[in-house]
Motif scaffolding. Structure first.
Motif, short mmCIF file in Angstrom:
data_model
loop_
_atom_site.label_atom_id
_atom_site.label_comp_id
_atom_site.label_asym_id
_atom_site.label_seq_id
_atom_site.Cartn_x
_atom_site.Cartn_y
_atom_site.Cartn_z
N PRO A 86 0.81 -1.21 0.00
CA PRO A 86 0.00 0.00 0.00
C PRO A 86 0.85 1.27 0.00
O PRO A 86 2.03 1.24 0.35
CB PRO A 86 -0.81 -0.10 1.29
CG PRO A 86 -0.83 -1.55 1.63
CD PRO A 86 0.51 -2.06 1.18
N LYS A 88 1.15 3.80 1.86
CA LYS A 88 1.78 4.30 3.09
C LYS A 88 3.23 3.87 3.19
O LYS A 88 4.07 4.58 3.75
CB LYS A 88 1.00 3.82 4.33
CG LYS A 88 1.05 2.33 4.59
CD LYS A 88 0.35 1.95 5.90
CE LYS A 88 1.16 2.34 7.11
NZ LYS A 88 0.56 1.80 8.38
N LYS A 139 6.30 -5.79 6.57
CA LYS A 139 6.75 -4.40 6.72
C LYS A 139 8.10 -4.29 7.45
O LYS A 139 8.80 -3.29 7.29
CB LYS A 139 5.70 -3.57 7.45
CG LYS A 139 5.46 -3.97 8.91
CD LYS A 139 4.40 -3.08 9.56
CE LYS A 139 4.20 -3.42 11.03
NZ LYS A 139 3.17 -2.55 11.67
N SER A 172 1.31 -5.77 6.77
CA SER A 172 1.59 -5.52 8.18
C SER A 172 1.61 -6.84 8.96
O SER A 172 1.53 -7.92 8.37
CB SER A 172 0.56 -4.55 8.74
OG SER A 172 0.60 -3.31 8.04
N HIS A 202 -2.35 -2.66 5.05
CA HIS A 202 -1.85 -1.39 5.57
C HIS A 202 -1.84 -1.30 7.09
O HIS A 202 -1.22 -0.41 7.67
CB HIS A 202 -2.66 -0.22 5.00
CG HIS A 202 -4.13 -0.31 5.27
ND1 HIS A 202 -4.68 -0.04 6.50
CD2 HIS A 202 -5.17 -0.65 4.47
CE1 HIS A 202 -5.99 -0.20 6.45
NE2 HIS A 202 -6.32 -0.58 5.22
N SER A 203 -2.53 -2.22 7.78
CA SER A 203 -2.60 -2.17 9.24
C SER A 203 -2.44 -3.57 9.82
O SER A 203 -2.77 -4.56 9.18
CB SER A 203 -3.94 -1.59 9.70
OG SER A 203 -4.14 -0.30 9.17
#
Length: 572
Positions: free
Chosen positions: A205, A207, A280, A309, A351-352
């Motif tokens: 993503p 970010k 990540k 993530s 992303h999380s």
């Protein structure tokens, strides 16, 4: 600019072949696999399975494997009191077994201790050296053994009481190291790496693109690419210098080349990778070091890094000290491996951080796989409604009537018409949770249609005139199941395969292209050998002993209170 030449090489390569090469990280064998490792592999596997469905003329290749060199491996083997090679064999085999059980359809499982990889590393090193990108120098700095990397002062946290230093990112301790190493001229490639990162959809993503660009906004120091052999002996020797071994990260990254045949010519057919799936925590190595190494030897960097993530467990970070590391093999005993695959892809978002919760896993798997998907198949195949055990063809007149008279039929048809396009969009972005949302919404519409159409009122024995309408209801329901089964193949290949087997869908009719085709024109018998029970509801096994103990405790307390009251009365 160097990146321009590499883009030209890549463009010429794309014209010559239509390969879609995907990689997972290779997993460090200092510990057994957990659900975070499986998550990386499942993402890559689902992505590749979708590519095969959507683009059947494309050659899709998936590589995974194990990273088996470095200080941590030496230490782990010593802690287990076994030979280092034996330790690597045992842990690597556990990864291979987990991936096999999870249906990871990899084309190659590479180990960095293999001879083919050692040859690839030696050739890559010699190319870097011949091009002048490596030099020898005395080096000193803070080294993190756990992360196998040197860190700058800005990447450290100092404990005020003890004065000890720790990695800001991982929290692992560091030690001051002074040694003579070979250095790579990373600083020379900073502009080219920044340009590569900025390309559209290069890092996803988005970010994580920003994280890389923030790092690249400051000058990059040259990086050590070797360690003294007397410190790290379990590693690949530097060519023509036995006093040094190749830095574990340079060694590990080259595996992606080894897998496609580097340095032999056949590797060109699959290079560069279309997508590299990573966690990540290793973004810096894949997003800065790796493209720089590749540019230095004249090769194109990957077309995309897909960064995911981590997983927490009940809101807490997984760690051995907390005894909350989730073993995929143990988890699969309760959820099944297909259920575990589905939960990870259904609940995880790149992303999380995802949260692994037993309660949530039970709720999702029972609600969606057992009740929504599995129960609909069971109802449509029930002998009371479908005594001939057929996937019937719809009757045009009754289909038209249903669509005009039953709102739920219209909603189901609309959902089915939009299913392929919506899921294609989500699959292209690896948004598996949105694929699941879309499929479950379609299945809810199918279940609602089934309830509203009330086929049990038309079942055999009521009236022969009801048969065409009943068959049309079953046909529309099974068609929804067929469409959803095709779409779910990348996520839960075994369950989707069993569903399509039950419906007697030929292999030639399971590709993405058939999703927009009309319903079957002729009836066909269901597969009698396949069960209509697709996913068994998971029933929590409760231990009665604590409840019994609690009951006995209440009885003892009540008895004691009565005795105390009696004693109090006597004294009065």
């Amino acid at each position: 600019m160097l990146i321009g030449k590499i883009k030209l090489i890549h463009t010429l390569g794309v014209r010559c072949h239509s390969s879609h090469y995907v990689t997972t990280p290779i997993f460090y064998v200092n510990a057994a696999p957990h659900i975070g490792h499986l998550y990386s592999a499942v993402i890559a596997d689902a992505h590749c399975r979708y590519q095969c469905l959507r683009y059947p003329d494309q050659t899709v290749r998936l590589c995974t494997g194990t990273d088996e060199h470095g200080t941590k491996i030496q230490q782990a083997a010593a802690a287990h009191k076994v030979n280092v090679g034996q330790y690597c064999d045992e842990i690597s085999a556990r990864y291979r077994d987990v991936f096999k059980a999870a249906g990871i359809a990899h084309d190659d499982f590479i180990r960095t201790t293999e001879q083919r990889h050692k040859q690839a590393v030696a050739h890559f090193w010699q190319t870097l050296q011949s091009r002048g990108h490596i030099y020898s120098a005395a080096y000193s700095g803070w080294y993190c053994v756990s992360d196998e990397t040197f860190l700058t002062d800005s990447q450290l946290r100092v404990d005020e009481q003890s004065g000890a230093r720790y990695s800001l990112e991982s929290g692992h301790p560091v030690e001051w190291t002074e040694e003579t190493n070979y250095m790579f001229r990373l600083s020379q490639f900073q502009d080219d790496v920044r340009h590569w990162v900025k390309q559209e959809a290069r890092i996803r993503p988005a970010k994580f693109e920003k994280i890389l660009l923030d790092t690249l906004s400051e000058p990059l120091p040259d990086v050590s690419v070797s360690r003294p052999s007397n410190r790290v002996h379990w590693a690949i020797p530097v060519p023509n210098d036995d006093s040094q071994t190749v830095y574990v990260w340079l060694d590990a990254l080259i595996n992606y080349l080894t897998s496609v045949g580097y340095p032999h010519e056949q590797y060109v057919a699959n290079w560069p990778p279309a997508q590299q799936v990573i966690g990540k925590d290793i973004l810096k190595f894949h997003g800065i070091y790796w493209p720089a190494f590749l540019m230095a030897v004249g090769l194109a960097p990957p077309q995309q890094l897909y960064v995911h993530s981590h997983w927490t467990v009940d809101g807490q970070k997984m760690s051995k000290s907390k005894h909350n590391v989730v073993d995929p093999v143990q988890a699969a005993e309760q959820y099944t491996m297909e259920g575990l695959r589905y939960f990870l892809l259904r609940e995880g978002v790149a992303h999380s951080d995802g949260n692994f919760s037993h309660v949530k896993a039970l709720r999702i798997l029972n609600s969606e796989l057992a009740d929504t998907l599995g129960n609909l198949l069971s109802r449509a195949c029930a002998k009371s409604l479908n005594p001939q055990q057929m996937y019937p063809a719809p009757h045009a007149e009754h289909l038209s009537e249903l669509l005009q008279q039953v709102d739920a039929a219209q909603r189901l048809q609309e959902s089915m018409l939009q299913l392929a396009a919506r899921c294609e969009q989500h699959y292209e972005c690896n948004h598996f949770h949105l694929v699941a949302d879309t499929v479950i919404a379609t299945l809810h519409a199918a279940n609602n249609f089934f309830e509203c159409a009330k086929p049990w009122e038309l079942k055999a024995g009521a009236s022969a005139a009801n048969a065409p309408r009943l068959e049309t209801i079953i046909a529309l329901t099974m068609d929804a199941l067929r469409h959803c089964g095709i779409v779910l193949q990348p996520m839960i290949p075994q369950l989707a395969g069993r569903l399509l087997d039950k419906l007697q869908v030929p292999g030639s009719q399971r590709s993405w292209s058939v999703l927009n085709e009309s319903v079957p024109v002729s009836s066909r018998a269901l597969d009698a050998q396949s069960s209509a029970l697709l996913f068994q509801r998971i029933v929590e096994q409760r231990d009665d002993k604590p409840a019994k103990q609690q009951t006995e405790s209440k009885r003892s307390k009540s008895k004691r209170q009565k005795q105390e009251q009696k004693a109090a009365s006597s004294s009065t």
